[in-house]
Design an enzyme around this catalytic site. Structure first.
Site, PDB file in Angstrom:
ATOM      1  N   ASP A  33       0.933  -1.128  -0.062  1.00 12.95           N
ATOM      2  CA  ASP A  33      -0.067   0.006  -0.044  1.00 12.95           C
ATOM      3  C   ASP A  33       0.982   1.091   0.171  1.00 12.95           C
ATOM      4  O   ASP A  33       2.059   1.275   0.455  1.00 12.95           O
ATOM      5  CB  ASP A  33      -0.875  -0.034   1.179  1.00 12.95           C
ATOM      6  CG  ASP A  33      -2.140   0.789   0.963  1.00 12.95           C
ATOM      7  OD1 ASP A  33      -3.113   0.255   0.845  1.00 12.95           O
ATOM      8  OD2 ASP A  33      -2.017   2.141   1.047  1.00 12.95           O
ATOM      9  N   ALA A  55     -19.924  -1.623  -8.887  1.00 10.96           N
ATOM     10  CA  ALA A  55     -21.319  -1.092  -9.357  1.00 10.96           C
ATOM     11  C   ALA A  55     -21.267   0.062 -10.271  1.00 10.96           C
ATOM     12  O   ALA A  55     -22.352   0.330 -10.942  1.00 10.96           O
ATOM     13  CB  ALA A  55     -22.094  -1.433  -8.198  1.00 10.96           C
ATOM     14  N   TYR A  92     -14.778   7.856 -11.509  1.00  7.74           N
ATOM     15  CA  TYR A  92     -14.524   6.603 -10.578  1.00  7.74           C
ATOM     16  C   TYR A  92     -14.939   5.190 -11.624  1.00  7.74           C
ATOM     17  O   TYR A  92     -14.332   4.317 -11.835  1.00  7.74           O
ATOM     18  CB  TYR A  92     -15.325   6.658  -9.435  1.00  7.74           C
ATOM     19  CG  TYR A  92     -15.198   5.273  -8.670  1.00  7.74           C
ATOM     20  CD1 TYR A  92     -14.019   5.039  -7.905  1.00  7.74           C
ATOM     21  CD2 TYR A  92     -16.383   4.528  -8.392  1.00  7.74           C
ATOM     22  CE1 TYR A  92     -13.552   3.869  -7.235  1.00  7.74           C
ATOM     23  CE2 TYR A  92     -16.187   3.457  -7.451  1.00  7.74           C
ATOM     24  CZ  TYR A  92     -15.038   3.053  -6.890  1.00  7.74           C
ATOM     25  OH  TYR A  92     -14.804   1.769  -6.015  1.00  7.74           O
ATOM     26  N   GLU A 119     -15.724   7.551   4.263  1.00  9.53           N
ATOM     27  CA  GLU A 119     -16.479   6.409   4.535  1.00  9.53           C
ATOM     28  C   GLU A 119     -17.764   6.390   3.755  1.00  9.53           C
ATOM     29  O   GLU A 119     -18.024   7.479   3.308  1.00  9.53           O
ATOM     30  CB  GLU A 119     -16.713   6.775   6.069  1.00  9.53           C
ATOM     31  CG  GLU A 119     -17.646   7.785   6.428  1.00  9.53           C
ATOM     32  CD  GLU A 119     -16.793   9.233   6.605  1.00  9.53           C
ATOM     33  OE1 GLU A 119     -15.800   9.551   6.230  1.00  9.53           O
ATOM     34  OE2 GLU A 119     -17.481  10.101   6.899  1.00  9.53           O
ATOM     35  N   LYS A 120     -18.238   5.180   3.942  1.00  8.21           N
ATOM     36  CA  LYS A 120     -19.406   4.839   3.083  1.00  8.21           C
ATOM     37  C   LYS A 120     -20.615   5.048   4.021  1.00  8.21           C
ATOM     38  O   LYS A 120     -20.559   4.788   5.135  1.00  8.21           O
ATOM     39  CB  LYS A 120     -19.405   3.355   2.245  1.00  8.21           C
ATOM     40  CG  LYS A 120     -18.438   3.625   1.186  1.00  8.21           C
ATOM     41  CD  LYS A 120     -18.338   2.526   0.272  1.00  8.21           C
ATOM     42  CE  LYS A 120     -17.599   2.802  -0.938  1.00  8.21           C
ATOM     43  NZ  LYS A 120     -18.301   2.055  -2.000  1.00  8.21           N
ATOM     44  N   LYS A 169     -22.507   8.201  13.097  1.00  8.26           N
ATOM     45  CA  LYS A 169     -23.308   9.553  13.582  1.00  8.26           C
ATOM     46  C   LYS A 169     -24.201   8.953  14.922  1.00  8.26           C
ATOM     47  O   LYS A 169     -24.656   9.655  15.693  1.00  8.26           O
ATOM     48  CB  LYS A 169     -24.392   9.776  12.330  1.00  8.26           C
ATOM     49  CG  LYS A 169     -23.540  10.599  11.360  1.00  8.26           C
ATOM     50  CD  LYS A 169     -24.371  11.002  10.268  1.00  8.26           C
ATOM     51  CE  LYS A 169     -23.535  11.779   9.286  1.00  8.26           C
ATOM     52  NZ  LYS A 169     -24.371  11.995   7.939  1.00  8.26           N
ATOM     53  N   GLN A 204     -33.017   6.974  -1.385  1.00  9.97           N
ATOM     54  CA  GLN A 204     -32.205   6.616  -2.371  1.00  9.97           C
ATOM     55  C   GLN A 204     -31.944   5.039  -1.740  1.00  9.97           C
ATOM     56  O   GLN A 204     -31.848   4.772  -0.562  1.00  9.97           O
ATOM     57  CB  GLN A 204     -30.923   7.218  -2.543  1.00  9.97           C
ATOM     58  CG  GLN A 204     -29.967   7.310  -1.420  1.00  9.97           C
ATOM     59  CD  GLN A 204     -30.192   8.514  -0.370  1.00  9.97           C
ATOM     60  OE1 GLN A 204     -31.352   9.032  -0.273  1.00  9.97           O
ATOM     61  NE2 GLN A 204     -29.337   9.454  -0.044  1.00  9.97           N
ATOM     62  N   ARG A 262     -30.070   1.170  -1.872  1.00  7.65           N
ATOM     63  CA  ARG A 262     -28.854   0.491  -2.109  1.00  7.65           C
ATOM     64  C   ARG A 262     -28.716  -1.027  -1.459  1.00  7.65           C
ATOM     65  O   ARG A 262     -29.682  -1.220  -0.740  1.00  7.65           O
ATOM     66  CB  ARG A 262     -27.698   1.322  -1.445  1.00  7.65           C
ATOM     67  CG  ARG A 262     -27.197   2.485  -1.794  1.00  7.65           C
ATOM     68  CD  ARG A 262     -26.593   2.431  -3.105  1.00  7.65           C
ATOM     69  NE  ARG A 262     -26.412   3.911  -3.326  1.00  7.65           N
ATOM     70  CZ  ARG A 262     -27.185   4.910  -4.333  1.00  7.65           C
ATOM     71  NH1 ARG A 262     -28.265   4.521  -4.300  1.00  7.65           N
ATOM     72  NH2 ARG A 262     -26.562   6.181  -4.385  1.00  7.65           N
ATOM     73  N   ARG A 282     -29.680   1.402  -6.475  1.00 13.48           N
ATOM     74  CA  ARG A 282     -28.975   0.509  -7.084  1.00 13.48           C
ATOM     75  C   ARG A 282     -29.051  -0.827  -6.448  1.00 13.48           C
ATOM     76  O   ARG A 282     -28.940  -0.788  -5.154  1.00 13.48           O
ATOM     77  CB  ARG A 282     -27.552   0.958  -6.913  1.00 13.48           C
ATOM     78  CG  ARG A 282     -26.523   0.037  -7.617  1.00 13.48           C
ATOM     79  CD  ARG A 282     -25.122   0.563  -7.388  1.00 13.48           C
ATOM     80  NE  ARG A 282     -24.874   1.417  -8.226  1.00 13.48           N
ATOM     81  CZ  ARG A 282     -23.719   2.627  -7.965  1.00 13.48           C
ATOM     82  NH1 ARG A 282     -23.142   2.662  -7.145  1.00 13.48           N
ATOM     83  NH2 ARG A 282     -23.885   3.548  -9.120  1.00 13.48           N
TER      84      ARG A 282
END
Ligand code: NAD
Length: 346
Positions: free
Chosen positions: A47, A132, A162, A204-205, A213, A233, A235, A301
């Site tokens: 890395d 994806a 991306y 972060e995702k 949070k 949305q 996912r 998605r």
């Protein structure tokens, strides 16, 4: 394009050299541990981050700090490799990939040099971590999105930056098989989450951000939570253990040479539902505030898993609730460690 005749599984010997790029990050670090735990004795992890910043360092794994966008470093990395896994990329959640498209596009240098070096080194197999985000965004404008199947990447209209980098790198992998006979394997990951991943700092995702949070709100006795977008949305999210197992299965399946395949969960949830699950795990109920100006990505998605089910007779099956319980606990430990002034994974 791929030859489907040979369906037997490959035999990787326990002392064959496995090279993992991006192993200081979330999935690469977990993959190094995965192979180590299964008795593989020669794993080289690379890395560009300085070693103290790696998320995981598995004892017994050779860890090298090198920038894999530089060709000479890729040659050194792949020297003697039997299998090469490229998980290195400049990436993050929507907040990162919508803002830093150039950085995302520049990851093409990593794959370009790594695959050439793997081939020159005589590696038997090469794995590329696609996404994806390579899928046509026109198919993802609806909240009630139909799950994306592998052929939905073309005609191409990938996520700017991306997604296009992923699509181009996939093509490199396919052509190295066709023209040069290197067995390449391509998984399109759908949102991966779990312990030892980024949980703060902007990359972060959603699952990690929401866990953090909720933990923060509890700790500071705050009664509200800010959600990016309108929360509608949708996912799907894949737990890290399913991801590492899936990578191993895909890389060693002769029917999947040079054939992009979804690696994701098909449990579709809205971001609002994700927040509700995390609130239940944390034992709180927060007032929701929606930041409509924040990056939120495509409307919906999901992963169509018919191909992986048919070919591997398996698909990622950890429920979101089970995976989030483990993830929440780990992020809480990280949060408390940081508060106590200790070093943490960010
Ligand atoms: P991560 O950011 O945790 O790990 C990527 C690692 O690559 C980082 O540690 C980074 O330092 C390293 N890196 C970046 N540029 C480098 C370079 N030039 N040389 C060497 N190392 C470099 O991300 P992750 O979640 O572990 O993702 C791994 C791969 O999976 C990436 O290719 C990513 O695009 C893909 N992917 C991830 C997800 C997900 O939900 N996490 C979804 C789709 C695809």
């Amino acid at each position: 394009m791929p030859k489907m005749s040979d369906t037997k599984k490959s035999e990787l010997k326990k002392n064959d050299l496995i090279v993992i790029g991006g192993a200081g990050g979330f999935i690469g670090g977990s993959l190094a541990r995965y192979f180590h735990d299964r008795g593989f004795t020669r794993i080289r992890a690379i890395d560009k981050k300085p070693l103290p910043q790696w998320y995981q360092r598995t004892p017994g794994v050779e860890c090298l700090c090198m920038d894999l966008s530089i060709e000479s470093n890729c040659k050194r990395a792949c020297d003697g490799a039997v299998e090469v896994y490229n998980l290195a990329a400049d990436m993050g959640g929507m907040g990162f990939i919508e803002r830093f498209r150039i950085e995302c596009l520049r990851s093409i240098l990593i794959n370009t040099h790594m695959i050439e070096s793997a081939w020159r080194a005589g590696a038997k197999r090469y794995f590329f971590s696609s996404s994806a985000c390579a899928y046509n965004t026109d198919l993802q404008k609806d909240l009630k999105v139909r799950a994306l199947k592998e052929s939905d990447a073309y005609p191409a209209m990938a996520e700017r930056g991306y997604g296009w980098e992923k699509l181009m790198s996939e093509m490199f992998c396919q052509e190295y098989w066709v023209e040069r006979g290197l067995k390449t394997f391509i998984a399109r990951f759908h949102n991966v989450y779990g312990p030892w991943g980024t949980w703060d700092g902007g990359r972060e995702k959603a699952p990690a951000a929401i866990c953090r949070k909720v933990i923060e709100a509890k700790d500071t006795a705050r009664s509200n939570i800010t959600i990016w977008g309108d929360g509608k949305q949708t996912r799907s999210f894949m737990f890290i253990d399913d991801c590492t197992k899936g990578i191993d299965m895909i890389m060693h399946c002769e029917d999947l040479i040079a054939t992009p395949i979804n690696l994701g969960s098909h449990e579709l949830v809205s971001i609002n539902k994700l927040v509700s699950i995390v609130e239940e795990i944390g034992g709180v109920k927060l007032k929701r505030e929606y930041d409509l100006s924040a990056p939120k990505g495509v409307a919906g998605r999901n992963s169509d898993n018919r191909m992986i089910r048919k070919i591997l007779k398996w698909e990622p099956d950890t429920t979101l609730r089970d995976g989030l319980k483990v993830t929440y606990k780990w992020i809480e430990q990280q949060y408390l460690a940081r508060k106590a002034g200790k070093q943490t994974v960010i």
